[in-house]
Design an enzyme around this catalytic site. Structure first.
Site, PDB file in Angstrom:
ATOM      1  N   LYS A 176      -8.530  -0.142   0.730  1.00 42.63           N
ATOM      2  CA  LYS A 176      -8.607  -0.266   2.198  1.00 42.63           C
ATOM      3  C   LYS A 176      -8.348   1.070   2.873  1.00 42.63           C
ATOM      4  O   LYS A 176      -9.074   1.490   3.755  1.00 42.63           O
ATOM      5  CB  LYS A 176      -7.528  -1.219   2.764  1.00 42.63           C
ATOM      6  CG  LYS A 176      -7.492  -2.595   2.253  1.00 42.63           C
ATOM      7  CD  LYS A 176      -6.381  -3.387   2.936  1.00 42.63           C
ATOM      8  CE  LYS A 176      -4.967  -2.908   2.623  1.00 42.63           C
ATOM      9  NZ  LYS A 176      -4.571  -2.952   1.219  1.00 42.63           N
ATOM     10  N   ARG A 192      -2.306   5.651  -8.894  1.00 42.15           N
ATOM     11  CA  ARG A 192      -2.377   6.208  -7.527  1.00 42.15           C
ATOM     12  C   ARG A 192      -1.342   7.327  -7.394  1.00 42.15           C
ATOM     13  O   ARG A 192      -0.206   7.194  -7.834  1.00 42.15           O
ATOM     14  CB  ARG A 192      -2.107   5.107  -6.499  1.00 42.15           C
ATOM     15  CG  ARG A 192      -1.942   5.669  -5.084  1.00 42.15           C
ATOM     16  CD  ARG A 192      -2.229   4.654  -4.012  1.00 42.15           C
ATOM     17  NE  ARG A 192      -1.249   3.603  -3.884  1.00 42.15           N
ATOM     18  CZ  ARG A 192      -1.367   2.575  -3.014  1.00 42.15           C
ATOM     19  NH1 ARG A 192      -2.429   2.496  -2.229  1.00 42.15           N
ATOM     20  NH2 ARG A 192      -0.441   1.656  -2.956  1.00 42.15           N
ATOM     21  N   ARG A 240       4.178   6.446  -5.192  1.00 39.58           N
ATOM     22  CA  ARG A 240       4.873   5.639  -4.167  1.00 39.58           C
ATOM     23  C   ARG A 240       5.918   4.758  -4.836  1.00 39.58           C
ATOM     24  O   ARG A 240       5.662   4.207  -5.895  1.00 39.58           O
ATOM     25  CB  ARG A 240       3.847   4.755  -3.445  1.00 39.58           C
ATOM     26  CG  ARG A 240       3.435   5.326  -2.107  1.00 39.58           C
ATOM     27  CD  ARG A 240       2.283   4.597  -1.526  1.00 39.58           C
ATOM     28  NE  ARG A 240       2.522   3.163  -1.315  1.00 39.58           N
ATOM     29  CZ  ARG A 240       1.697   2.372  -0.651  1.00 39.58           C
ATOM     30  NH1 ARG A 240       0.592   2.870  -0.125  1.00 39.58           N
ATOM     31  NH2 ARG A 240       1.950   1.097  -0.491  1.00 39.58           N
ATOM     32  N   ARG A 277       3.767  -7.710  -4.465  1.00 40.77           N
ATOM     33  CA  ARG A 277       2.906  -7.425  -3.308  1.00 40.77           C
ATOM     34  C   ARG A 277       1.609  -8.227  -3.371  1.00 40.77           C
ATOM     35  O   ARG A 277       1.084  -8.672  -2.351  1.00 40.77           O
ATOM     36  CB  ARG A 277       2.603  -5.932  -3.232  1.00 40.77           C
ATOM     37  CG  ARG A 277       3.787  -5.144  -2.653  1.00 40.77           C
ATOM     38  CD  ARG A 277       3.745  -3.688  -3.032  1.00 40.77           C
ATOM     39  NE  ARG A 277       2.570  -3.008  -2.566  1.00 40.77           N
ATOM     40  CZ  ARG A 277       2.023  -1.951  -3.181  1.00 40.77           C
ATOM     41  NH1 ARG A 277       2.544  -1.484  -4.293  1.00 40.77           N
ATOM     42  NH2 ARG A 277       0.963  -1.371  -2.673  1.00 40.77           N
TER      43      ARG A 277
END
Ligand code: ADP
Ligand code: ADP
Ligand code: ZN
Length: 220
Positions: free
Chosen positions: A16, A130, A162, A173
């Site tokens: 996204k 990521r 992260r 999540r």
């Protein structure tokens, strides 16, 4: 000029943020990413940031009221369109957003949801690799790597993982998305305002498809 509002939906790691960024560059519309806004508050150690951090690091949603206050601030910017990334994520947030829209924009404003469809399996693979920079730029070790290992192409900052991109937190999540976020799509589907995109394609290809669909709808 009617204002265009595109709301990105999709599980964590669906791309996204990556697509919202590309679309914002392409259209000149303003991108509002609540995840980025929270991370900026956390980095600045504001009261809101300290509060939100407790939830975010466990993979839980931050409180609705804190979230909406960030969004309201961002909507004060002047723009011919807005792109939401990561908001709304609860029914309460969707209702609040519709109230804000009805006050801020004229009736002919066009609000569309854009769902980036990606399997849970692919999400886990993507988030494990990521890497992010404090400037907000996002990389993937295999699919979207920086030019120099571990260093941001844009600002030279050191890339990091992260702290919510850990396997257990990712699993939580995903549950939160399927339980709270995904059902919101029904609201848009019923009004034929849901655009679905296959998110398991190359980044550039997805961007091109999004642009094509928005052109078909005469949004750009
Ligand atoms: P989200 O905002 O939905 O959490 P991101 O845009 O941060 O997702 O993307 C998650 C990770 O997957 C990042 O490492 C990003 O570089 C990578 N990524 C994004 N889109 C794709 C894609 N189409 N194919 C492969 N990897 C992708
Ligand atoms: P992703 O889509 O990769 O999970 P984001 O960067 O959009 O990540 O969000 C990171 C975290 O910030 C979320 O897991 C959540 O804790 C918090 N957050 C972001 N947006 C919202 C929102 N609209 N409502 C509540 N919490 C949010
Ligand atoms: Zn950077």
């Amino acid at each position: 000029m009617p204002k265009i509002i595109i709301i990105f939906f999709g599980p964590p790691g669906s791309g996204k943020g990556t697509q919202a960024e590309l679309l914002a560059k392409f259209t000149g519309w303003k991108k509002i990413s609540t995840g980025d806004l929270f991370r900026a508050e956390i980095a600045a150690k504001t009261k809101l940031g300290v509060l939100a951090d407790k939830y975010i690091k466990r993979g839980q949603l931050a409180p609705d009221k804190a979230t909406i206050s960030l969004v309201e601030k961002s909507l004060k910017q002047k723009a011919s369109g807005f792109i939401f990334d990561g908001f709304p994520r609860t029914r309460w947030q969707l209702k609040e957003l519709l109230v804000i829209f009805s006050k801020a924009f004229k009736k002919n404003d066009r609000v569309y949801a854009l769902e980036v469809v990606v399997s849970d399996k692919e999400v886990k693979q993507r988030l494990g690799q990521r890497r992010v920079c404090a400037c907000g730029k996002v990389y993937h070790l295999a699919y979207n790597p920086p030019i120099d290992d571990g260093v941001c192409d844009i600002c030279g900052g050191k890339l990091f993982i992260r702290n919510d991109d850990k396997p257990q937190v990712i699993a939580h999540r995903l549950k939160v998305y399927h339980h709270d976020g995904e059902p919101l799509l029904d609201y848009f589907k019923k009004q034929s305002k849901l655009i679905k995109i296959n998110g398991e394609q190359a980044i550039k290809k997805i961007h091109e498809e999004i642009v094509e669909k928005l052109k078909e709808l005469r949004l750009i």
